[in-house]
Design a protein around this motif. Sequence first.
Motif, PDB file in Angstrom:
ATOM      1  N   TYR A  31       0.859  -1.189   0.000  1.00 23.94           N
ATOM      2  CA  TYR A  31       0.000   0.000   0.000  1.00 23.94           C
ATOM      3  C   TYR A  31       0.888   1.230   0.000  1.00 23.94           C
ATOM      4  CZ  TYR A  31       0.849   0.131   5.083  1.00 23.94           C
ATOM      5  OH  TYR A  31       1.431   0.183   6.328  1.00 23.94           O
ATOM      6  N   ASP A  32       0.300   2.392  -0.256  1.00 24.40           N
ATOM      7  CA  ASP A  32       1.089   3.598  -0.465  1.00 24.40           C
ATOM      8  C   ASP A  32       1.936   3.963   0.750  1.00 24.40           C
ATOM      9  OD1 ASP A  32       0.249   3.941  -3.054  1.00 24.40           O
ATOM     10  OD2 ASP A  32      -1.377   5.320  -2.539  1.00 24.40           O
ATOM     11  N   GLY A  33       3.200   4.319   0.458  1.00 21.52           N
ATOM     12  CA  GLY A  33       4.158   4.655   1.500  1.00 21.52           C
ATOM     13  C   GLY A  33       4.451   6.133   1.593  1.00 21.52           C
ATOM     14  N   GLY A  34       5.674   6.436   2.025  1.00 19.77           N
ATOM     15  CA  GLY A  34       6.001   7.790   2.439  1.00 19.77           C
ATOM     16  C   GLY A  34       6.888   8.598   1.522  1.00 19.77           C
ATOM     17  N   TRP A  35       7.137   8.135   0.290  1.00 22.40           N
ATOM     18  CA  TRP A  35       7.834   8.995  -0.662  1.00 22.40           C
ATOM     19  C   TRP A  35       6.807   9.966  -1.234  1.00 22.40           C
ATOM     20  CZ3 TRP A  35      11.840   5.910  -4.074  1.00 22.40           C
ATOM     21  CH2 TRP A  35      12.785   5.298  -3.223  1.00 22.40           C
ATOM     22  N   ALA A  36       6.289  10.810  -0.374  1.00 22.75           N
ATOM     23  CA  ALA A  36       5.198  11.709  -0.734  1.00 22.75           C
ATOM     24  C   ALA A  36       5.133  12.843   0.281  1.00 22.75           C
ATOM     25  CB  ALA A  36       3.867  10.951  -0.770  1.00 22.75           C
ATOM     26  N   GLN A  37       4.334  13.836  -0.016  1.00 23.76           N
ATOM     27  CA  GLN A  37       4.189  14.943   0.924  1.00 23.76           C
ATOM     28  C   GLN A  37       3.301  14.563   2.102  1.00 23.76           C
ATOM     29  OE1 GLN A  37       3.116  17.752  -2.334  1.00 23.76           O
ATOM     30  NE2 GLN A  37       4.666  19.089  -1.417  1.00 23.76           N
ATOM     31  N   TYR A  38       2.388  13.621   1.881  1.00 24.77           N
ATOM     32  CA  TYR A  38       1.512  13.138   2.951  1.00 24.77           C
ATOM     33  C   TYR A  38       1.374  11.626   2.843  1.00 24.77           C
ATOM     34  CZ  TYR A  38       0.050  18.004   3.476  1.00 24.77           C
ATOM     35  OH  TYR A  38       0.039  19.366   3.682  1.00 24.77           O
ATOM     36  N   ALA A  39       1.163  10.981   3.978  1.00 20.72           N
ATOM     37  CA  ALA A  39       0.972   9.528   4.002  1.00 20.72           C
ATOM     38  C   ALA A  39      -0.107   9.184   5.015  1.00 20.72           C
ATOM     39  CB  ALA A  39       2.268   8.822   4.371  1.00 20.72           C
ATOM     40  N   LEU A  40      -0.872   8.148   4.711  1.00 28.68           N
ATOM     41  CA  LEU A  40      -1.875   7.640   5.651  1.00 28.68           C
ATOM     42  C   LEU A  40      -1.275   6.479   6.447  1.00 28.68           C
ATOM     43  CD1 LEU A  40      -5.143   7.504   3.502  1.00 28.68           C
ATOM     44  CD2 LEU A  40      -4.356   9.331   5.016  1.00 28.68           C
ATOM     45  N   ALA A  41      -1.758   6.341   7.684  1.00 28.65           N
ATOM     46  CA  ALA A  41      -1.302   5.231   8.522  1.00 28.65           C
ATOM     47  C   ALA A  41      -2.408   4.856   9.492  1.00 28.65           C
ATOM     48  CB  ALA A  41      -0.046   5.619   9.300  1.00 28.65           C
ATOM     49  N   ALA A  42      -2.525   3.574   9.789  1.00 28.96           N
ATOM     50  CA  ALA A  42      -3.410   3.143  10.868  1.00 28.96           C
ATOM     51  C   ALA A  42      -2.908   3.771  12.161  1.00 28.96           C
ATOM     52  CB  ALA A  42      -3.414   1.618  10.976  1.00 28.96           C
ATOM     53  N   ALA A  43      -3.832   4.292  12.964  1.00 30.83           N
ATOM     54  CA  ALA A  43      -3.440   5.031  14.165  1.00 30.83           C
ATOM     55  C   ALA A  43      -2.563   4.202  15.091  1.00 30.83           C
ATOM     56  CB  ALA A  43      -4.681   5.529  14.903  1.00 30.83           C
ATOM     57  N   ASP A  44      -2.772   2.893  15.124  1.00 33.03           N
ATOM     58  CA  ASP A  44      -1.993   2.061  16.049  1.00 33.03           C
ATOM     59  C   ASP A  44      -0.613   1.701  15.496  1.00 33.03           C
ATOM     60  OD1 ASP A  44      -2.733   0.244  14.105  1.00 33.03           O
ATOM     61  OD2 ASP A  44      -3.724  -1.159  15.464  1.00 33.03           O
ATOM     62  N   THR A  45      -0.265   2.218  14.310  1.00 33.41           N
ATOM     63  CA  THR A  45       1.087   2.006  13.767  1.00 33.41           C
ATOM     64  C   THR A  45       1.916   3.286  13.819  1.00 33.41           C
ATOM     65  OG1 THR A  45       0.487   2.537  11.469  1.00 33.41           O
ATOM     66  CG2 THR A  45       0.188   0.257  12.200  1.00 33.41           C
ATOM     67  N   VAL A  46       1.413   4.285  14.521  1.00 39.71           N
ATOM     68  CA  VAL A  46       2.091   5.568  14.643  1.00 39.71           C
ATOM     69  C   VAL A  46       2.818   5.605  15.990  1.00 39.71           C
ATOM     70  CG1 VAL A  46       1.755   8.063  14.788  1.00 39.71           C
ATOM     71  CG2 VAL A  46       0.419   6.718  13.160  1.00 39.71           C
ATOM     72  N   VAL A  47       4.102   5.923  15.964  1.00 37.77           N
ATOM     73  CA  VAL A  47       4.925   5.919  17.164  1.00 37.77           C
ATOM     74  C   VAL A  47       5.399   7.343  17.464  1.00 37.77           C
ATOM     75  CG1 VAL A  47       7.002   4.992  18.278  1.00 37.77           C
ATOM     76  CG2 VAL A  47       5.709   3.578  16.647  1.00 37.77           C
ATOM     77  N   PRO A  48       4.995   7.944  18.581  1.00 42.59           N
ATOM     78  CA  PRO A  48       5.467   9.290  18.929  1.00 42.59           C
ATOM     79  C   PRO A  48       6.976   9.306  19.137  1.00 42.59           C
ATOM     80  CG  PRO A  48       3.516   8.720  20.201  1.00 42.59           C
ATOM     81  CD  PRO A  48       3.971   7.459  19.533  1.00 42.59           C
ATOM     82  N   ILE A  49       7.594  10.408  18.757  1.00 43.22           N
ATOM     83  CA  ILE A  49       9.036  10.554  18.946  1.00 43.22           C
ATOM     84  C   ILE A  49       9.321  11.857  19.686  1.00 43.22           C
ATOM     85  CG2 ILE A  49       9.643   9.196  16.926  1.00 43.22           C
ATOM     86  CD1 ILE A  49      10.116  11.803  15.408  1.00 43.22           C
ATOM     87  N   PRO A  50      10.413  11.908  20.444  1.00 45.64           N
ATOM     88  CA  PRO A  50      10.737  13.118  21.203  1.00 45.64           C
ATOM     89  C   PRO A  50      11.250  14.235  20.295  1.00 45.64           C
ATOM     90  CG  PRO A  50      12.477  11.508  21.457  1.00 45.64           C
ATOM     91  CD  PRO A  50      11.381  10.818  20.695  1.00 45.64           C
ATOM     92  N   ASP A  51      11.182  15.463  20.781  1.00 49.83           N
ATOM     93  CA  ASP A  51      11.683  16.607  20.022  1.00 49.83           C
ATOM     94  C   ASP A  51      13.179  16.500  19.759  1.00 49.83           C
ATOM     95  OD1 ASP A  51       9.131  17.620  20.053  1.00 49.83           O
ATOM     96  OD2 ASP A  51       9.503  19.035  21.697  1.00 49.83           O
ATOM     97  N   SER A  52      13.886  15.757  20.605  1.00 53.08           N
ATOM     98  CA  SER A  52      15.337  15.643  20.471  1.00 53.08           C
ATOM     99  C   SER A  52      15.766  14.730  19.328  1.00 53.08           C
ATOM    100  CB  SER A  52      15.936  15.108  21.779  1.00 53.08           C
ATOM    101  OG  SER A  52      15.386  13.832  22.098  1.00 53.08           O
ATOM    102  N   LEU A  53      14.839  13.971  18.749  1.00 55.15           N
ATOM    103  CA  LEU A  53      15.170  13.033  17.677  1.00 55.15           C
ATOM    104  C   LEU A  53      14.874  13.682  16.325  1.00 55.15           C
ATOM    105  CD1 LEU A  53      16.020  10.248  16.667  1.00 55.15           C
ATOM    106  CD2 LEU A  53      13.678   9.439  17.073  1.00 55.15           C
ATOM    107  N   PRO A  54      15.893  14.017  15.538  1.00 53.91           N
ATOM    108  CA  PRO A  54      15.657  14.631  14.229  1.00 53.91           C
ATOM    109  C   PRO A  54      14.841  13.718  13.319  1.00 53.91           C
ATOM    110  CG  PRO A  54      17.959  14.864  14.877  1.00 53.91           C
ATOM    111  CD  PRO A  54      17.337  13.900  15.849  1.00 53.91           C
ATOM    112  N   PHE A  55      14.033  14.325  12.457  1.00 58.37           N
ATOM    113  CA  PHE A  55      13.171  13.546  11.571  1.00 58.37           C
ATOM    114  C   PHE A  55      13.985  12.607  10.678  1.00 58.37           C
ATOM    115  CE2 PHE A  55       9.962  17.053  12.156  1.00 58.37           C
ATOM    116  CZ  PHE A  55       8.982  16.253  12.725  1.00 58.37           C
TER     117      PHE A  55
END
Length: 333
Positions: A104-128
């Motif tokens: 399914y469509d990935g992230g080589w794009a300006q926007y990407a969809l993801a199931a909410a339970d596959t999203v992992v928060p990251i701290p401000d100290s971790l560069p994108f």
Amino acid sequence: MLAARLNVKTRSLAVEEVPTPEPGPGQVRVRVAAAGVCLSDVHLIDGSLSPLFLTGDVVTLGHEVSGTVDALGPGVTAPAEGQRVLLQAGEERAGVVYTRGVDYDGGWAQYALAAADTVVPIPDSLPFEQAAILPDAVSTPWAAIATTGEVRPAEAVGVWGAGGLGAHGVQLLRLAGAAPIIAVDPLPAARDRALAFGADFAFDPADAELPRRVRQANGGRGLAAAFDFAGVAAVREQAVACLAAHGRLVLVGLTDRPLTITDGTAFSYFQQQVRGHYGSEPRHLTELVNLVAHGRIDFARSITDVLPLTAAQEAVDRLIRKEGDPIRLVLRP
């Protein structure tokens, strides 16, 4: 929005305008900040890897993705809009794991969809850029080491292939307390990098005396574990020859070539093992984010270059040519 789309029939890659996706129930939309370029993407383009569950002939590539939550779908309350996140490299649907940027469509794009339970928060100290590579380039070797390989402190471990996965494998083995760590790679620059990343020794696989050198580096003993990060058939037999009794060979790099063990009697007599490995589980990503957040490990050296999304084909070509000996190239929409 712009997206780098692969036609899996013609194997043609093009950056083109497509509709910005709307999140459905249970989904979030992420504004992509960084997306890694992986050999798996190259394998999709060259046809050596094909999607199993893709609907249609075209897919947006990219399974290593980080960014900020842009919109929530119906019924979703977390994570909050504006939250910095990375995305797991796939999601489970009806007991089947689908891979982002493949099935399914990935992230080589300006926007990407993801199931909410596959999203992992990251701290401000971790560069994108560093966050983006965790879902595969880092979590795959981490899972191979911590779970499939069951590496324990003070065990002697070999790493065949010091590219993207193997270089991170060396760092993570150091974190896990493996000793000594022996890297094997045909490229002098890769061997130098392995030493800089924490390997105790680095050898050329073309050396006919390699098994002896490995044992010499480990006080006359073989390896407790050997990791094939290269996905090269010849590597596997060489690694088996370096194992100690009860040693385990962990297959991480992918190849469609047969696995052969010439001396099967010795393999059985010494009770050695071959263990297949693929990807990682959600908990491995959470562990890595925690380790990075607490300063236990840093991946700044892993980002070889950052290119605009419009240069996706250039990034792929550079990876194929190994231009600049890249660990990870990252696209920024």
